[in-house]
Design an enzyme around this catalytic site. Structure first.
Site, short mmCIF file in Angstrom:
data_model
loop_
_atom_site.label_atom_id
_atom_site.label_comp_id
_atom_site.label_asym_id
_atom_site.label_seq_id
_atom_site.Cartn_x
_atom_site.Cartn_y
_atom_site.Cartn_z
N TYR A 1 43.78 70.67 36.63
CA TYR A 1 44.25 69.67 37.61
C TYR A 1 43.08 69.18 38.46
O TYR A 1 42.97 67.99 38.77
CB TYR A 1 45.34 70.26 38.51
CG TYR A 1 46.00 69.19 39.34
CD1 TYR A 1 47.08 68.48 38.84
CD2 TYR A 1 45.50 68.87 40.60
CE1 TYR A 1 47.66 67.46 39.58
CE2 TYR A 1 46.08 67.84 41.35
CZ TYR A 1 47.16 67.14 40.83
OH TYR A 1 47.73 66.13 41.55
N LYS B 1 38.19 48.13 27.19
CA LYS B 1 37.46 47.05 26.51
C LYS B 1 36.07 47.56 26.12
O LYS B 1 35.94 48.38 25.22
CB LYS B 1 37.38 45.81 27.41
CG LYS B 1 38.68 45.01 27.45
CD LYS B 1 39.66 45.54 28.42
CE LYS B 1 40.76 44.56 28.78
NZ LYS B 1 41.75 45.18 29.66
N ARG C 1 46.80 31.57 26.85
CA ARG C 1 46.00 31.64 28.08
C ARG C 1 45.95 30.23 28.68
O ARG C 1 44.97 29.51 28.57
CB ARG C 1 44.57 32.13 27.79
CG ARG C 1 44.47 33.56 27.35
CD ARG C 1 44.59 34.62 28.43
NE ARG C 1 45.89 34.95 28.88
CZ ARG C 1 46.14 36.02 29.67
NH1 ARG C 1 45.18 36.81 30.06
NH2 ARG C 1 47.35 36.28 30.08
N PHE D 1 41.43 36.06 37.27
CA PHE D 1 42.06 36.81 36.18
C PHE D 1 43.42 37.25 36.69
O PHE D 1 43.58 37.56 37.87
CB PHE D 1 41.22 38.00 35.71
CG PHE D 1 41.86 38.66 34.52
CD1 PHE D 1 41.87 37.99 33.30
CD2 PHE D 1 42.53 39.87 34.62
CE1 PHE D 1 42.52 38.53 32.20
CE2 PHE D 1 43.18 40.41 33.52
CZ PHE D 1 43.18 39.74 32.32
N THR D 2 44.40 37.28 35.79
CA THR D 2 45.81 37.47 36.17
C THR D 2 46.03 38.67 37.09
O THR D 2 46.55 38.53 38.20
CB THR D 2 46.65 37.62 34.90
OG1 THR D 2 46.08 38.65 34.10
CG2 THR D 2 46.70 36.32 34.10
N PHE E 1 53.87 35.93 31.89
CA PHE E 1 53.55 35.80 30.46
C PHE E 1 53.89 37.07 29.67
O PHE E 1 54.17 36.98 28.47
CB PHE E 1 52.05 35.47 30.31
CG PHE E 1 51.17 36.41 31.07
CD1 PHE E 1 50.74 37.59 30.51
CD2 PHE E 1 50.83 36.14 32.39
CE1 PHE E 1 49.98 38.48 31.23
CE2 PHE E 1 50.06 37.02 33.13
CZ PHE E 1 49.64 38.20 32.55
N ASP F 1 33.59 42.72 38.26
CA ASP F 1 34.53 43.16 37.23
C ASP F 1 33.69 43.43 36.00
O ASP F 1 33.24 42.51 35.31
CB ASP F 1 35.58 42.07 36.96
CG ASP F 1 36.63 42.53 35.95
OD1 ASP F 1 36.31 43.44 35.16
OD2 ASP F 1 37.74 41.97 35.93
C1 P61 Z 1 43.22 41.41 28.09
F1 P61 Z 1 47.43 39.08 29.10
N1 P61 Z 1 42.59 42.39 30.14
O1 P61 Z 1 42.23 40.64 28.22
P1 P61 Z 1 43.76 46.63 32.42
N2 P61 Z 1 39.79 42.45 34.27
C2 P61 Z 1 39.62 41.79 33.11
C3 P61 Z 1 40.49 42.01 32.07
O2 P61 Z 1 40.33 41.36 30.94
C4 P61 Z 1 41.58 42.94 32.24
C5 P61 Z 1 41.69 43.60 33.47
C6 P61 Z 1 40.81 43.34 34.46
C7 P61 Z 1 43.47 42.37 29.15
C8 P61 Z 1 44.80 43.08 29.19
C9 P61 Z 1 45.72 42.14 29.83
O3 P61 Z 1 47.13 38.75 31.73
C10 P61 Z 1 46.80 39.94 31.13
O4 P61 Z 1 43.05 47.84 31.91
C11 P61 Z 1 38.50 40.83 32.98
O5 P61 Z 1 44.44 45.84 31.37
O6 P61 Z 1 44.65 46.95 33.56
C12 P61 Z 1 42.53 43.15 31.22
O7 P61 Z 1 42.56 45.72 32.99
C13 P61 Z 1 42.80 44.58 33.72
C14 P61 Z 1 46.32 41.13 29.12
C15 P61 Z 1 45.75 42.08 31.21
C16 P61 Z 1 46.87 40.06 29.77
C17 P61 Z 1 46.34 40.98 31.87
O8 P61 Z 1 43.95 41.41 27.10
#
Ligand code: P61
Length: 464
Positions: A78, A264, A388, A130-131, A455, A221
């Site tokens: 833990y 990623k 997108r 970013f979303t 989305f 980021d």
């Molecule tokens: C993706 F449709 N991305 O690209 P988490 N920053 C950035 C990202 O690309 C990102 C995160 C933070 C995704 C997954 C995803 O609208 C969407 O580990 C530049 O996914 O929490 C994630 O990181 C967030 C798909 C996220 C989406 C949001 O496919």
């Protein structure tokens, strides 16, 4: 058949395949049924009904044998797991930040950072929204302000660093609201929503100098920073002979901390981290961490997952890896460009983005052309992509009106180390087939619209 080009050597993958996962072939009537059931939203399809899955590069990569071996060395205590130490050392070594906070994924890091740093009424300038990042800034009482260069909103501009912040826009915003209303600049390495476009080292340096002058912090980021560093190496004078690891250390030194989705660049199936250089901010983040994620030595991760991320960090800055990764994306992009398909230029680091406004000129943006195109691509061939555009952009929280982003795109996202060149060929062939029957594609309307990040769960029906 492709001719051999005697002037160059290809980017062949620096690995061979040891384990395979079979994928299912389906028929067109079967896919028509599935996409209708999924409300024309590719997020709602079952993975087993997908042939080539280009929905995202998030958590969908293939781990190396070294990472899988590391999974067996999980220290699931833990408190004080040794895998956390490995993770923290890897971030310190390759990204250069002092204090590391583990989180279950990127948005958890954004959640904690936003809560700690943003006060009601603050504004957060950044290089395109970013979303999840913007939503967490809003939920913490802030407002995102786009200060990316204009070229980023133009899919046809071939500027080599479309992720750059426009210094004049940033300067004017600082003058307008005052530096005390800007908790930090939100700076993304390769801009996802702009088409995976990179930031130049020069811009990292200049934004840093401007922010220092005003006492404003910069939070990076770092989700796809390794890919950004590859573009710096290839495109920016003075960097051709530097390693990706060297470029990464320099780029990160122009920021005060970072949020990371380790799903990623870091080549893990789950994980994330938040890093800061300032001790007081670190303490505040740790305090919220125990409320929302877990103890400061695991956040939301198992020990084995932290080990996979630690090892993934070392692998992701290997020059051969990143060359093949971006090379594969470029390969697909060039196939489509050769066929005259409208895509965002230059080709980005993690994905090829179809320009739905030019692909489906007969569908107005309010009838969701990119959503319709992604759904039709699935019907065409079983290739899954992601909208997108206007659906992803959501609504202005103040007016309730839809945002109308200039970019209305479908993202063909390439998972890391997963698909072959033949998969890229099939994908390109499917897009071309769709292009040939584009006039028959119809727009969509909402059947169900969720309030936040709509989305992911929205449902649609075809417009009459
Ligand atoms: C993706 F449709 N991305 O690209 P988490 N920053 C950035 C990202 O690309 C990102 C995160 C933070 C995704 C997954 C995803 O609208 C969407 O580990 C530049 O996914 O929490 C994630 O990181 C967030 C798909 C996220 C989406 C949001 O496919």
């Amino acid at each position: 058949m492709r001719a051999i080009d005697r002037t160059r050597r290809s980017w062949a993958e620096p690995y061979k395949i040891k384990v395979v996962e079979p994928i299912k072939m389906t028929t067109r009537p079967y896919r028509e049924e599935r996409i209708r059931e999924a409300g024309y939203n590719t997020f709602l399809l079952k993975s087993e009904d997908v042939y080539i899955d280009l929905l995202t590069d998030s958590g969908t990569g293939a781990m190396s044998d070294n990472q899988w071996a590391g999974m067996m060395l999980g220290d699931e205590a833990y408190a004080g797991s040794k895998n956390f130490d490995h993770l923290a050392e890897a971030v310190q070594t390759y990204y250069g930040y002092r204090y590391i906070v583990p989180t279950h994924q990127g948005r958890a890091a954004e959640h904690i950072l936003s809560k700690v740093m943003i006060k009601q009424g603050d504004t957060i300038p950044g290089n395109m929204y970013f979303t999840t990042t913007r939503l967490h800034q809003e939920l913490a009482g802030g407002r995102f302000v786009d200060v990316i260069m204009d070229e980023a909103h133009d899919p046809q501009s071939e500027h080599p660093f479309k992720g750059d912040i426009d210094l004049n826009k940033l300067q004017s915003w600082i003058a307008k609201v005052g530096p005390e209303r800007i908790p930090y600049v939100s700076f993304a390495g390769t801009v996802n929503m702009a088409g995976g476009q990179p930031v130049s080292m020069r811009n990292f340096r200049e934004v840093h100098a401007l922010c220092r002058k005003h006492g404003i912090k910069i939070m990076l980021d770092a989700t796809r920073m390794a890919e950004n560093c590859y573009f710096i190496k290839m495109r920016e004078p003075g960097y051709a002979d530097k390693t990706i690891a060297e470029i990464m250390r320099e780029a990160c030194c122009y920021s005060d901390g970072a949020t990371m989705s380790a799903k990623k660049d870091n080549l893990a199936n789950i994980g994330g981290w938040l890093a800061v250089n300032d001790e007081e901010t670190y303490q505040k983040c740790c305090n919220l961490l125990v409320v929302y994620e877990g103890l400061q030595t695991y956040g939301g991760m198992a020990g084995r997952d932290m080990e996979a991320v630690a090892r993934g960090i070392e692998e992701c800055v290997q020059d051969d890896h990143i060359r093949a990764r971006v090379g594969q994306v470029e390969y697909l992009g060039n196939l489509l460009l050769q066929e005259g398909i409208p895509v965002v230029k230059p080709i980005g680091g993690h994905a090829v983005f179809l320009d739905a406004k030019r692909f489906l000129r007969h569908i107005p943006q309010d009838d969701y052309p990119a959503q319709a195109l992604a759904a039709e691509l699935y019907v065409e061939s079983g290739v899954r992509a992601m909208e997108r555009g206007i659906i992803s952009a959501g609504r202005d929280p103040e007016t309730g009106e839809n945002y109308h982003p200039k970019l209305e795109l479908v993202r063909l996202t390439i998972p890391r180390r997963v698909y072959t060149q033949a998969h890229m060929d099939v994908t390109a062939e499917s897009v071309v087939a769709l292009w040939d029957r584009r006039d028959r594609i119809r727009g969509l309307e909402f059947e169900y619209e969720p309030k936040m990040l709509r989305f992911f769960q929205a449902r649609f029906r075809k417009k009459e």
